[in-house]
Motif scaffolding. Sequence first.
Motif, PDB file in Angstrom:
ATOM      1  N   VAL A  18       0.821  -1.213   0.000  1.00 13.97           N
ATOM      2  CA  VAL A  18       0.000   0.000   0.000  1.00 13.97           C
ATOM      3  C   VAL A  18       0.859   1.269   0.000  1.00 13.97           C
ATOM      4  O   VAL A  18       0.548   2.235  -0.712  1.00 13.97           O
ATOM      5  N   THR A  19       1.934   1.283   0.759  1.00 20.90           N
ATOM      6  CA  THR A  19       2.765   2.492   0.872  1.00 20.90           C
ATOM      7  C   THR A  19       3.310   2.974  -0.473  1.00 20.90           C
ATOM      8  O   THR A  19       3.200   4.158  -0.789  1.00 20.90           O
ATOM      9  N   PRO A  20       3.889   2.116  -1.305  1.00 28.39           N
ATOM     10  CA  PRO A  20       4.361   2.602  -2.613  1.00 28.39           C
ATOM     11  C   PRO A  20       3.238   3.139  -3.507  1.00 28.39           C
ATOM     12  O   PRO A  20       3.462   4.063  -4.288  1.00 28.39           O
ATOM     13  N   ILE A  21       2.053   2.578  -3.387  1.00 30.61           N
ATOM     14  CA  ILE A  21       0.927   3.081  -4.172  1.00 30.61           C
ATOM     15  C   ILE A  21       0.582   4.498  -3.733  1.00 30.61           C
ATOM     16  O   ILE A  21       0.460   5.411  -4.560  1.00 30.61           O
ATOM     17  N   LEU A  22       0.446   4.707  -2.421  1.00 36.33           N
ATOM     18  CA  LEU A  22       0.092   6.022  -1.909  1.00 36.33           C
ATOM     19  C   LEU A  22       1.179   7.062  -2.198  1.00 36.33           C
ATOM     20  O   LEU A  22       0.889   8.172  -2.656  1.00 36.33           O
ATOM     21  N   GLU A  23       2.430   6.703  -1.954  1.00 38.24           N
ATOM     22  CA  GLU A  23       3.524   7.644  -2.205  1.00 38.24           C
ATOM     23  C   GLU A  23       3.651   7.959  -3.693  1.00 38.24           C
ATOM     24  O   GLU A  23       3.915   9.096  -4.072  1.00 38.24           O
ATOM     25  N   GLY A  24       3.453   6.955  -4.535  1.00 39.43           N
ATOM     26  CA  GLY A  24       3.497   7.179  -5.985  1.00 39.43           C
ATOM     27  C   GLY A  24       2.393   8.124  -6.441  1.00 39.43           C
ATOM     28  O   GLY A  24       2.623   9.002  -7.276  1.00 39.43           O
ATOM     29  N   CYS A  25       1.202   7.969  -5.882  1.00 41.74           N
ATOM     30  CA  CYS A  25       0.092   8.881  -6.214  1.00 41.74           C
ATOM     31  C   CYS A  25       0.443  10.309  -5.822  1.00 41.74           C
ATOM     32  O   CYS A  25       0.235  11.243  -6.605  1.00 41.74           O
ATOM     33  N   ARG A  26       0.963  10.478  -4.618  1.00 38.09           N
ATOM     34  CA  ARG A  26       1.308  11.827  -4.147  1.00 38.09           C
ATOM     35  C   ARG A  26       2.381  12.468  -5.021  1.00 38.09           C
ATOM     36  O   ARG A  26       2.271  13.631  -5.400  1.00 38.09           O
ATOM     37  N   ARG A  27       3.428  11.707  -5.313  1.00 35.39           N
ATOM     38  CA  ARG A  27       4.560  12.250  -6.083  1.00 35.39           C
ATOM     39  C   ARG A  27       4.201  12.511  -7.541  1.00 35.39           C
ATOM     40  O   ARG A  27       4.502  13.567  -8.089  1.00 35.39           O
ATOM     41  N   ARG A  28       3.604  11.527  -8.195  1.00 37.41           N
ATOM     42  CA  ARG A  28       3.340  11.636  -9.641  1.00 37.41           C
ATOM     43  C   ARG A  28       2.224  12.614  -9.992  1.00 37.41           C
ATOM     44  O   ARG A  28       2.275  13.260 -11.029  1.00 37.41           O
ATOM     45  N   PHE A  29       1.199  12.671  -9.137  1.00 35.64           N
ATOM     46  CA  PHE A  29      -0.010  13.400  -9.519  1.00 35.64           C
ATOM     47  C   PHE A  29      -0.339  14.580  -8.617  1.00 35.64           C
ATOM     48  O   PHE A  29      -1.341  15.256  -8.833  1.00 35.64           O
ATOM     49  N   ALA A  30       0.483  14.833  -7.605  1.00 35.73           N
ATOM     50  CA  ALA A  30       0.276  15.957  -6.675  1.00 35.73           C
ATOM     51  C   ALA A  30      -1.134  15.948  -6.091  1.00 35.73           C
ATOM     52  O   ALA A  30      -1.859  16.934  -6.147  1.00 35.73           O
ATOM     53  N   VAL A  31      -1.529  14.805  -5.542  1.00 31.81           N
ATOM     54  CA  VAL A  31      -2.834  14.647  -4.919  1.00 31.81           C
ATOM     55  C   VAL A  31      -2.643  14.326  -3.442  1.00 31.81           C
ATOM     56  O   VAL A  31      -1.557  13.936  -3.011  1.00 31.81           O
ATOM     57  N   ALA A  32      -3.699  14.475  -2.685  1.00 27.17           N
ATOM     58  CA  ALA A  32      -3.708  13.997  -1.299  1.00 27.17           C
ATOM     59  C   ALA A  32      -4.150  12.540  -1.349  1.00 27.17           C
ATOM     60  O   ALA A  32      -5.118  12.203  -2.034  1.00 27.17           O
ATOM     61  N   ALA A  33      -3.426  11.660  -0.657  1.00 23.99           N
ATOM     62  CA  ALA A  33      -3.741  10.237  -0.702  1.00 23.99           C
ATOM     63  C   ALA A  33      -3.487   9.604   0.656  1.00 23.99           C
ATOM     64  O   ALA A  33      -2.490   9.919   1.316  1.00 23.99           O
ATOM     65  N   ALA A  34      -4.397   8.713   1.064  1.00 25.08           N
ATOM     66  CA  ALA A  34      -4.256   8.033   2.347  1.00 25.08           C
ATOM     67  C   ALA A  34      -5.041   6.733   2.336  1.00 25.08           C
ATOM     68  O   ALA A  34      -5.981   6.566   1.551  1.00 25.08           O
ATOM     69  N   GLU A  35      -4.662   5.828   3.233  1.00 29.14           N
ATOM     70  CA  GLU A  35      -5.471   4.640   3.477  1.00 29.14           C
ATOM     71  C   GLU A  35      -6.560   5.082   4.447  1.00 29.14           C
ATOM     72  O   GLU A  35      -6.274   5.565   5.546  1.00 29.14           O
ATOM     73  N   VAL A  36      -7.807   4.940   4.050  1.00 33.36           N
ATOM     74  CA  VAL A  36      -8.901   5.536   4.822  1.00 33.36           C
ATOM     75  C   VAL A  36      -9.791   4.524   5.541  1.00 33.36           C
ATOM     76  O   VAL A  36     -10.645   4.918   6.343  1.00 33.36           O
ATOM     77  N   ALA A  37      -9.608   3.241   5.294  1.00 35.78           N
ATOM     78  CA  ALA A  37     -10.412   2.225   5.983  1.00 35.78           C
ATOM     79  C   ALA A  37      -9.704   0.882   5.927  1.00 35.78           C
ATOM     80  O   ALA A  37      -8.806   0.671   5.107  1.00 35.78           O
ATOM     81  N   HIS A  38     -10.119  -0.006   6.794  1.00 35.04           N
ATOM     82  CA  HIS A  38      -9.608  -1.380   6.848  1.00 35.04           C
ATOM     83  C   HIS A  38      -8.127  -1.443   7.206  1.00 35.04           C
ATOM     84  O   HIS A  38      -7.419  -2.356   6.778  1.00 35.04           O
ATOM     85  N   GLN A  39      -7.653  -0.503   8.026  1.00 35.21           N
ATOM     86  CA  GLN A  39      -6.240  -0.496   8.396  1.00 35.21           C
ATOM     87  C   GLN A  39      -5.841  -1.732   9.203  1.00 35.21           C
ATOM     88  O   GLN A  39      -4.670  -2.105   9.215  1.00 35.21           O
ATOM     89  N   ASP A  40      -6.797  -2.380   9.848  1.00 35.00           N
ATOM     90  CA  ASP A  40      -6.488  -3.537  10.693  1.00 35.00           C
ATOM     91  C   ASP A  40      -6.671  -4.883   9.990  1.00 35.00           C
ATOM     92  O   ASP A  40      -6.469  -5.925  10.592  1.00 35.00           O
ATOM     93  N   LEU A  41      -7.035  -4.875   8.717  1.00 36.06           N
ATOM     94  CA  LEU A  41      -7.219  -6.119   7.964  1.00 36.06           C
ATOM     95  C   LEU A  41      -6.037  -6.338   7.028  1.00 36.06           C
ATOM     96  O   LEU A  41      -5.562  -5.422   6.377  1.00 36.06           O
TER      97      LEU A  41
END
Length: 96
Positions: free
Chosen positions: A25-48
Amino acid sequence: MHVASLTVELHLPLAHSLKEKRAVVTPILEGCRRRFAVAAAEVAHQDLWQRATLGVATVSSSATRVDETLDAVERFVWSFPEVEVTAAQRDWLEAG
């Protein structure tokens, strides 16, 4: 001003721990932030282990630009072979 969010539900069939999930998940979120200048986060199911919900938001003066950005983000998430996208939803915020 145009504001939209993208919510993407993921299944991570190869993750057997939260550590393995974070490694995907981390590389996906960081890639979104870097490549597209968007806000990105894991917003649910953090414990699964094998499930994640990612939230991405962007703002622009052009609705077309917002749409293009979220299209690109969605394609980027789909490009990761270790995840299965089970759902994607786009929501627009009415700005006065």
